[in-house]
Enzyme design. Structure first.
Site, PDB file in Angstrom:
ATOM      1  N   ASP A 177     -23.898  -7.132 -20.269  1.00  0.00           N
ATOM      2  CA  ASP A 177     -24.033  -6.340 -19.392  1.00  0.00           C
ATOM      3  C   ASP A 177     -24.837  -6.882 -18.404  1.00  0.00           C
ATOM      4  OD1 ASP A 177     -25.154  -4.271 -18.337  1.00  0.00           O
ATOM      5  OD2 ASP A 177     -25.416  -2.925 -20.063  1.00  0.00           O
ATOM      6  N   LYS A 232     -24.992   2.624 -11.550  1.00  0.00           N
ATOM      7  CA  LYS A 232     -26.271   2.318 -10.907  1.00  0.00           C
ATOM      8  C   LYS A 232     -25.837   1.511  -9.563  1.00  0.00           C
ATOM      9  CE  LYS A 232     -28.222   3.769 -14.779  1.00  0.00           C
ATOM     10  NZ  LYS A 232     -27.310   3.869 -15.481  1.00  0.00           N
ATOM     11  N   ARG A 237      -5.308  10.288 -18.204  1.00  0.00           N
ATOM     12  CA  ARG A 237      -6.071   9.639 -18.913  1.00  0.00           C
ATOM     13  C   ARG A 237      -5.894   8.019 -19.495  1.00  0.00           C
ATOM     14  NH1 ARG A 237      -4.744   9.336 -24.078  1.00  0.00           N
ATOM     15  NH2 ARG A 237      -3.369  11.209 -24.028  1.00  0.00           N
ATOM     16  N   TYR A 243     -30.894  -1.705 -23.394  1.00  0.00           N
ATOM     17  CA  TYR A 243     -31.001  -0.488 -22.817  1.00  0.00           C
ATOM     18  C   TYR A 243     -31.068   0.741 -24.108  1.00  0.00           C
ATOM     19  CZ  TYR A 243     -29.627   4.231 -21.216  1.00  0.00           C
ATOM     20  OH  TYR A 243     -29.563   5.436 -20.836  1.00  0.00           O
TER      21      TYR A 243
END
Length: 395
Positions: free
Chosen positions: A180, A205, A55, A108
């Site tokens: 972004d 993406k 983690r 988005y």
């Protein structure tokens, strides 16, 4: 691991080898063993390097992050479990109750939801303005504004933000600029070079490129800010899967080739769609009829990216007919795949917005976003010709 007699559960160490693997090994281990408490202290205190618990970091995430760092011109970026977890880590790692964050008005859909619903209930004020207009963004600033969040090319209407103007504004006001860069990628644009403070990606993406991983990336130019982003991501468990990181690193090996081919197809598709009866408008940053073409050329040079948006006449009825007739194209809310995908914002990414809000942003029921893939050009254009004709017949 120390040698021990008898039969133990833990595996023996890997054999020594004078050679090394050409491909990064997959390291799915959740935990990493140390020899002594002193050794563990040394790791946590930064006197030695190593891993403790996945983690908090693991080899595959670090290798992928360093590769993206090299592409973006950053240092010390972190890979997270998704693009939205990267956005969240930036926001929650750097903002506090009483702060204000200003976002681009065509972010988005889930970023818009975070801005409109989630941050306000945590005491972080938000507002939206047009990122193509620096004066409008400046007018929306408040004394407590801490951050501006924008996309270089907006999702899904492909407006081009005035990144350089916003960077100058943020520098003058002491505000963080978070960008972004998912649509453009460092192949087309590097926000750090323009003065951005933070770069965010949905690695899912174009960078990974095969619709088989879910990952994000966030990198701040200031190491102190980066540590805050990292601490929040680690504390809240926004952990990237080692296997997804391994796949994404493999995808990066062909990233430049994929981007260039998809971009060339996008140019051809945008020009082709503009000739078809039944298509009301086509959006592509390099086209002369795009409202931000001059800025796109100034920012991106010759890079138009692989995204094309267009609007059909006939609304939802035409949209349904179009997707039914688009044989071989995936109607799916994603982008950056090797194959062309169709997205309908009104029923997917921006469905949480009221119809009037979508219409105001230019997203009607006939509006589609296309992530153009690597197909041969001629058959790709033929599919769109048939599908648009079917939509026109149904309208």
């Amino acid at each position: 691991m120390k040698n021990s007699k008898g039969s133990l559960i833990r595996p023996v160490p890997l054999p020594d080898s004078i050679s090394r693997p050409v491909v990064t090994p997959l390291s799915p281990s959740v935990v990493y063993a140390s020899d002594t408490p002193d050794d563990l202290d040394a790791q946590y205190e930064g006197r030695t390097s190593g891993y403790t618990y996945a983690r908090e970091g693991h080899p595959n995430a670090d290798v992928l992050a360093r590769r993206i760092d090299l592409l973006e011109g950053g240092t010390g970026g972190i890979v997270t479990s998704s693009g939205m977890s990267a956005v969240t880590a930036v926001m929650m790692g750097l903002l506090k109750a009483g702060d204000h964050v200003l976002g681009g008005d065509q972010l988005y859909g889930r970023s818009l939801r975070l801005m409109k619903q989630d941050l306000p209930r945590l005491g972080i004020a938000t507002s939206l303005a047009d990122p193509t207009d620096v004066a409008a963004m400046e007018a929306a600033l408040r004394p407590e504004t801490r951050m501006i969040l924008v996309e270089v090319v907006s999702n899904p209407t492909l407006r081009v933000a005035d990144i350089e103007g916003l960077a100058s504004l943020c520098k003058a006001r002491g505000i963080l600029l978070a960008v972004d860069n998912t649509f453009t990628t460092p192949r087309a644009y590097r926000p750090f070079d323009a003065g951005a403070d933070i770069v965010i990606h949905s690695v899912t993406k174009l960078l990974a490129g095969h619709s088989d991983v879910t990952l994000g990336y966030a990198c701040a130019a200031d190491p102190v800010l980066q540590k805050a982003i990292y601490d929040f991501a680690v504390t809240t468990g926004l952990t990237a899967s080692p296997f997804d990181c391994w796949l994404a690193e493999r995808g990066l090996a062909t990233f430049n080739l994929r981007f260039d081919r998809a971009e060339a197809n996008a140019v051809a598709l945008a020009d082709h769609l503009a000739t078809l009866p039944g298509v009301k408008r086509v959006l592509y940053p390099m086209r002369a009829d795009h409202p931000d073409q001059a800025r796109a050329k100034a920012l991106l040079g010759a890079r138009g990216c692989n995204m094309v948006s267009f609007e059909l006449e006939g609304g939802r009825k035409a949209a349904n007919a179009f997707t039914r007739a688009a044989d071989g194209l995936a109607f799916a809310p994603t982008l950056g795949d090797v194959g062309t995908t169709l997205s309908h914002p009104a029923s997917s990414s921006h469905r949480a917005l009221a119809p009037a809000e979508r219409e105001a942003l230019g997203m009607s029921e006939g509006f589609f976003r296309v992530s153009v893939g690597l197909e041969e050009e001629a058959p790709l254009l033929e599919v769109f010709t048939r599908a648009v004709a079917a939509a026109r017949g149904a309208a």
